[in-house]
Design an enzyme around this catalytic site. Structure first.
Site, mmCIF file in Angstrom:
data_model
loop_
_atom_site.group_PDB
_atom_site.id
_atom_site.type_symbol
_atom_site.label_atom_id
_atom_site.label_comp_id
_atom_site.label_asym_id
_atom_site.label_seq_id
_atom_site.Cartn_x
_atom_site.Cartn_y
_atom_site.Cartn_z
ATOM 1 N N GLY A 53 -16.693 102.101 -47.030
ATOM 2 C CA GLY A 53 -15.291 101.799 -46.776
ATOM 3 C C GLY A 53 -14.815 102.638 -45.604
ATOM 4 O O GLY A 53 -15.375 103.702 -45.325
ATOM 5 N N CYS A 56 -16.545 111.209 -48.675
ATOM 6 C CA CYS A 56 -15.690 110.598 -47.660
ATOM 7 C C CYS A 56 -16.273 110.864 -46.282
ATOM 8 O O CYS A 56 -16.713 111.978 -45.998
ATOM 9 C CB CYS A 56 -14.284 111.205 -47.773
ATOM 10 S SG CYS A 56 -13.108 110.574 -46.560
ATOM 11 N N LEU A 57 -16.270 109.845 -45.428
ATOM 12 C CA LEU A 57 -16.819 110.002 -44.079
ATOM 13 C C LEU A 57 -16.052 111.043 -43.267
ATOM 14 O O LEU A 57 -16.612 111.657 -42.370
ATOM 15 C CB LEU A 57 -16.816 108.654 -43.344
ATOM 16 C CG LEU A 57 -17.726 107.573 -43.934
ATOM 17 C CD1 LEU A 57 -17.583 106.268 -43.158
ATOM 18 C CD2 LEU A 57 -19.188 108.014 -43.970
ATOM 19 N N HIS A 94 -9.828 104.465 -53.185
ATOM 20 C CA HIS A 94 -10.134 105.553 -52.246
ATOM 21 C C HIS A 94 -9.620 105.209 -50.848
ATOM 22 O O HIS A 94 -8.963 106.026 -50.196
ATOM 23 C CB HIS A 94 -11.653 105.795 -52.226
ATOM 24 C CG HIS A 94 -12.085 106.860 -51.277
ATOM 25 N ND1 HIS A 94 -12.532 108.096 -51.697
ATOM 26 C CD2 HIS A 94 -12.147 106.892 -49.917
ATOM 27 C CE1 HIS A 94 -12.837 108.835 -50.634
ATOM 28 N NE2 HIS A 94 -12.623 108.115 -49.545
ATOM 29 N N GLU A 95 -9.913 103.999 -50.387
ATOM 30 C CA GLU A 95 -9.473 103.594 -49.038
ATOM 31 C C GLU A 95 -7.954 103.423 -48.988
ATOM 32 O O GLU A 95 -7.320 103.765 -47.990
ATOM 33 C CB GLU A 95 -10.177 102.303 -48.608
ATOM 34 C CG GLU A 95 -11.685 102.414 -48.485
ATOM 35 C CD GLU A 95 -12.165 103.606 -47.663
ATOM 36 O OE1 GLU A 95 -11.498 103.979 -46.672
ATOM 37 O OE2 GLU A 95 -13.211 104.185 -48.017
ATOM 38 N N GLN A 119 -8.831 106.960 -40.401
ATOM 39 C CA GLN A 119 -10.091 107.667 -40.181
ATOM 40 C C GLN A 119 -10.649 107.467 -38.776
ATOM 41 O O GLN A 119 -11.566 108.168 -38.367
ATOM 42 C CB GLN A 119 -11.136 107.230 -41.208
ATOM 43 C CG GLN A 119 -10.801 107.676 -42.621
ATOM 44 C CD GLN A 119 -11.880 107.249 -43.582
ATOM 45 O OE1 GLN A 119 -11.874 106.125 -44.074
ATOM 46 N NE2 GLN A 119 -12.824 108.138 -43.846
ATOM 47 N N HIS A 146 -6.192 106.545 -48.316
ATOM 48 C CA HIS A 146 -6.185 106.937 -46.893
ATOM 49 C C HIS A 146 -4.942 106.416 -46.165
ATOM 50 O O HIS A 146 -4.367 107.123 -45.345
ATOM 51 C CB HIS A 146 -7.435 106.420 -46.171
ATOM 52 C CG HIS A 146 -8.605 107.338 -46.268
ATOM 53 N ND1 HIS A 146 -8.602 108.622 -45.773
ATOM 54 C CD2 HIS A 146 -9.835 107.154 -46.808
ATOM 55 C CE1 HIS A 146 -9.767 109.193 -45.998
ATOM 56 N NE2 HIS A 146 -10.536 108.317 -46.628
#
Length: 196
Positions: free
Chosen positions: A45, A105-106, A147-148, A50, A151
């Site tokens: 995701g 998380c990225l 989660h996304e 991000q 963000h």
């Protein structure tokens, strides 16, 4: 084009995001770049903040979970085809008993912690063609979307940890923001010392 992923500590990850309209410039190209960026970083995701954009957009590709033995056969089947673009989403309901899952998380590489979330959500959103959808999602797919979605609300998974866990990872997070970490994908670090 693979874009740099913004690291923990960048103010854009905490910004209030703005809705996207049909006349948003080069939206198709942005979505394509986001998928390319996510795959290059081996993510499932990616949200617009991000990559440094404070807009209400995220993408998800859960197909990696199609063979996950920890999931039910039904969850595997659903995940195997779950690749979507979410524009201007709004979670209108979350239900069920919270369950823990080890999240990463990225934007926060090398940090993984158990996060508690509710197992079922109802979300309304627009797709890449601005067609409206309302879906009820459950299990791993609901978790990825939650989660996304966080963000685009300026929330990171580390915000959901206990005060003790937060203290234990504080120095790791500081190092990430300074770029003192090895990652094999492009990143932008907010507090990295500039090379002269």
């Amino acid at each position: 084009m693979v874009l740099p992923i913004v690291a923990y500590g960048d103010p854009v990850l905490r910004k209030e995001t703005e809705a996207i309209t049909k006349d948003f410039p080069k939206l198709d190209e942005l979505i394509e770049n986001m998928f390319e960026t996510m795959y290059a970083a081996r993510g499932i995701g990616l949200a617009a903040p991000q990559i440094g954009m404070a807009v209400r957009l995220f993408i998800v590709d859960a197909t990696i979970f199609e063979d996950d033995e920890d999931l039910t056969e039904e969850e595997q089947k659903f995940a195997s085809t779950f690749k979507k673009v979410f524009i201007n989403p709004e979670i209108i309901e979350e239900s069920g008993d919270e369950w823990a899952f080890n999240e990463g998380c990225l934007s926060i590489p090398d940090v993984r912690e158990d996060v508690f979330r509710q197992p079922e959500i109802t979300i309304v959103y627009e797709d890449e063609n601005f067609k409206k959808h309302k879906e009820t999602l459950s299990g791993i797919v609901a978790r990825i979307v939650q989660h996304e979605y966080d963000h685009i609300e300026g929330v990171l998974f580390t915000d959901k940890l206990s005060p003790l866990k937060k203290r234990l990872i504080k120095s790791k997070l500081t190092n990430i923001s300074k770029g003192k970490i090895d990652v094999d994908y492009r990143m932008r670090f907010p507090n990295a010392k500039k090379k002269r």
